[in-house]
Scaffold this motif. Structure first.
Motif, mmCIF file in Angstrom:
data_model
loop_
_atom_site.group_PDB
_atom_site.id
_atom_site.type_symbol
_atom_site.label_atom_id
_atom_site.label_comp_id
_atom_site.label_asym_id
_atom_site.label_seq_id
_atom_site.Cartn_x
_atom_site.Cartn_y
_atom_site.Cartn_z
ATOM 1 N N GLY A 1 27.589 -12.214 -22.886
ATOM 2 C CA GLY A 1 26.557 -11.191 -22.777
ATOM 3 C C GLY A 1 26.551 -10.529 -21.410
ATOM 4 O O GLY A 1 26.408 -9.305 -21.290
ATOM 5 N N ILE B 1 29.673 -8.200 -21.080
ATOM 6 C CA ILE B 1 29.546 -6.984 -21.885
ATOM 7 C C ILE B 1 28.602 -5.984 -21.220
ATOM 8 O O ILE B 1 28.903 -4.796 -21.091
ATOM 9 N N ARG B 2 27.450 -6.464 -20.754
ATOM 10 C CA ARG B 2 26.426 -5.539 -20.277
ATOM 11 C C ARG B 2 26.557 -5.173 -18.807
ATOM 12 O O ARG B 2 26.128 -4.098 -18.390
ATOM 13 N N ARG B 3 27.158 -6.044 -17.997
ATOM 14 C CA ARG B 3 27.201 -5.789 -16.559
ATOM 15 C C ARG B 3 28.581 -5.361 -16.060
ATOM 16 O O ARG B 3 28.678 -4.547 -15.146
ATOM 17 N N ARG C 1 30.225 -2.590 -19.214
ATOM 18 C CA ARG C 1 29.324 -1.432 -19.246
ATOM 19 C C ARG C 1 29.592 -0.483 -20.422
ATOM 20 O O ARG C 1 30.003 0.675 -20.233
ATOM 21 N N ARG D 1 24.290 2.938 -27.135
ATOM 22 C CA ARG D 1 22.931 2.428 -27.177
ATOM 23 C C ARG D 1 22.719 1.528 -28.390
ATOM 24 O O ARG D 1 21.662 0.919 -28.524
#
Length: 398
Positions: free
Chosen positions: A298, A301-303, A306, A310
């Motif tokens: 997680g 993926i998000r940090r 990127r 949405r």
């Protein structure tokens, strides 16, 4: 493929069914060994065409290695072979550096067969030969977008499934779909079961929006191919640890061959993000899309990666807006799962109308069209694309 009479696999495909970052690390030595094994098998077979099907991380490395070997052979005067085709492209479009990611395939494949309508232009712009063939999840759906059969036939099939499985005629049925990979099932299924338990407890106490429904909540879990034993084990362990599912809710595990019938019998589905969201949309089943993974995956993926999207579910991605609720990462909890399932169960007519809207808005864009402009099945479009690489098959008609 075995059912169609093709040769048995070199090794179980489940060995490649890993995703994420922390999750894949323990499997890397085994996957590397399987890659070498497959390279040797291709050299022995000397095929005209090598087709990688999904499993992008593995197949694109395989095809790249074959492309390098082919180039070296060409420099030595050996005829170029085989043709290299990948069926299902990587999700380069999900990231801000989409063009750079797409360009990494340049020179590694002779043709990329893609499932989503916007992928063809992205890869072609990056210099990768790409052909949109449509999404195979819709091959069992009528060209007009309706599920197979008439409404009466679908209702009869659903009633027969309920009788066969032993579901109450008056029950509201939750269909739980935790994914097809072992790691997904182990991570997601206990969450889905606990969410169903939370909802059933709230209904029993009269605290749920859907408490006015007279019948019970019952659960159906269609196990993915090869996963029946694992699903049975997780269901038994989860229910044993908590007494009963949903304070008395009944849970039935069925085989993958019963999935379509389970969809027809379901009032609501809770499904891990993936192709299954399209299948549910095609069947007109109200759904909540969920996904949870390790904290490391997680975080990456998000940090680090990127992604620019949405949304995580394909219906929302294709529509460019929220058509169905998504519960991702830390939002994917038993409490939230119970709340969202309750919301849909309390408003069955509205939920069905919204599901029909998803089908009408999203599915038409996933059909490739033939030379005459007519919609065609993804499997047929893919077969036609492959035949172009076999000169002796040019006269075949599909």
């Amino acid at each position: 493929m075995r059912a169609e009479g093709l040769a048995s696999s070199l090794f179980p495909m489940s060995e490649l069914s890993v995703a994420g970052f922390a999750e894949v690390l323990p499997s890397l030595p085994r996957i590397a060994a399987r890659l070498v094994q497959t390279q040797r098998a291709v050299r022995r077979a000397q095929p005209h065409v090598v087709v990688g099907i999904d499993s992008k991380g593995f197949n694109l490395r395989l095809l790249r290695s074959l492309a390098h070997r082919r180039a070296a052979a060409g420099r030595n005067g050996i005829p170029a072979a085989p043709v290299l085709v990948q069926y299902v492209g990587p999700s380069a479009w999900a990231f801000g550096d989409a063009d750079a990611r797409a360009a990494r395939l340049r020179g590694g494949v002779d043709e990329l067969l893609v499932l989503l309508p916007f992928e063809e232009a992205l890869f072609r712009r990056a210099g990768v030969p790409a052909t949109f063939v449509g999404h195979p999840a819709l091959d069992d759906v009528a060209i007009g977008g309706e599920p197979p059969g008439t409404a009466a036939e679908r209702a009869a099939e659903a009633a027969a499934f309920r009788r066969e499985v032993g579901l109450s005629p008056c029950a509201q049925v939750l269909c739980l779909l935790p994914g097809s990979r072992a790691q997904e099932v182990r991570a997601m299924l206990p969450l889905l079961l606990r969410g169903a338990e939370r909802l059933a407890e709230r209904r029993r106490r009269g605290e749920a929006l859907s408490s006015r429904w007279a019948g019970p909540i019952e659960l159906v879990v269609p196990a993915a191919p090869g996963m029946r034993g694992e699903v049975d084990r997780i269901v038994l362990e989860t229910l044993a640890a908590r007494g009963t599912a949903g304070g008395g809710a009944r849970c039935s595990v069925v085989g993958s061959g019963s999935r379509r019938a389970a969809f027809g019998a379901a009032d609501v589905a809770i499904a891990a993000c993936g192709t299954i969201n399209l299948e549910l949309a095609a069947a007109g089943v109200p759904q909540v899309a969920v996904y949870s993974t390790s904290w490391l995956t997680g975080f990456v993926i998000r940090r680090l990666l990127r992604p620019v999207l949405r949304h995580a579910s394909l219906p929302n991605i294709l529509a460019g807006r929220t058509l169905l609720t998504e519960l991702l990462f830390e939002d994917c909890t038993p409490c939230r799962i119970a709340e969202e399932a309750d919301f849909l169960l309390a408003r069955p007519s509205l939920a069905r109308a919204e599901a029909a809207q998803i089908r009408q808005l999203v599915l038409p864009s996933l059909r490739a069209v033939g030379d005459g402009g007519e919609p065609q099945l993804a499997s047929r479009a893919a077969a036609r694309a492959l035949l172009r690489h076999l000169p002796e098959a040019q006269t075949c008609t599909l």
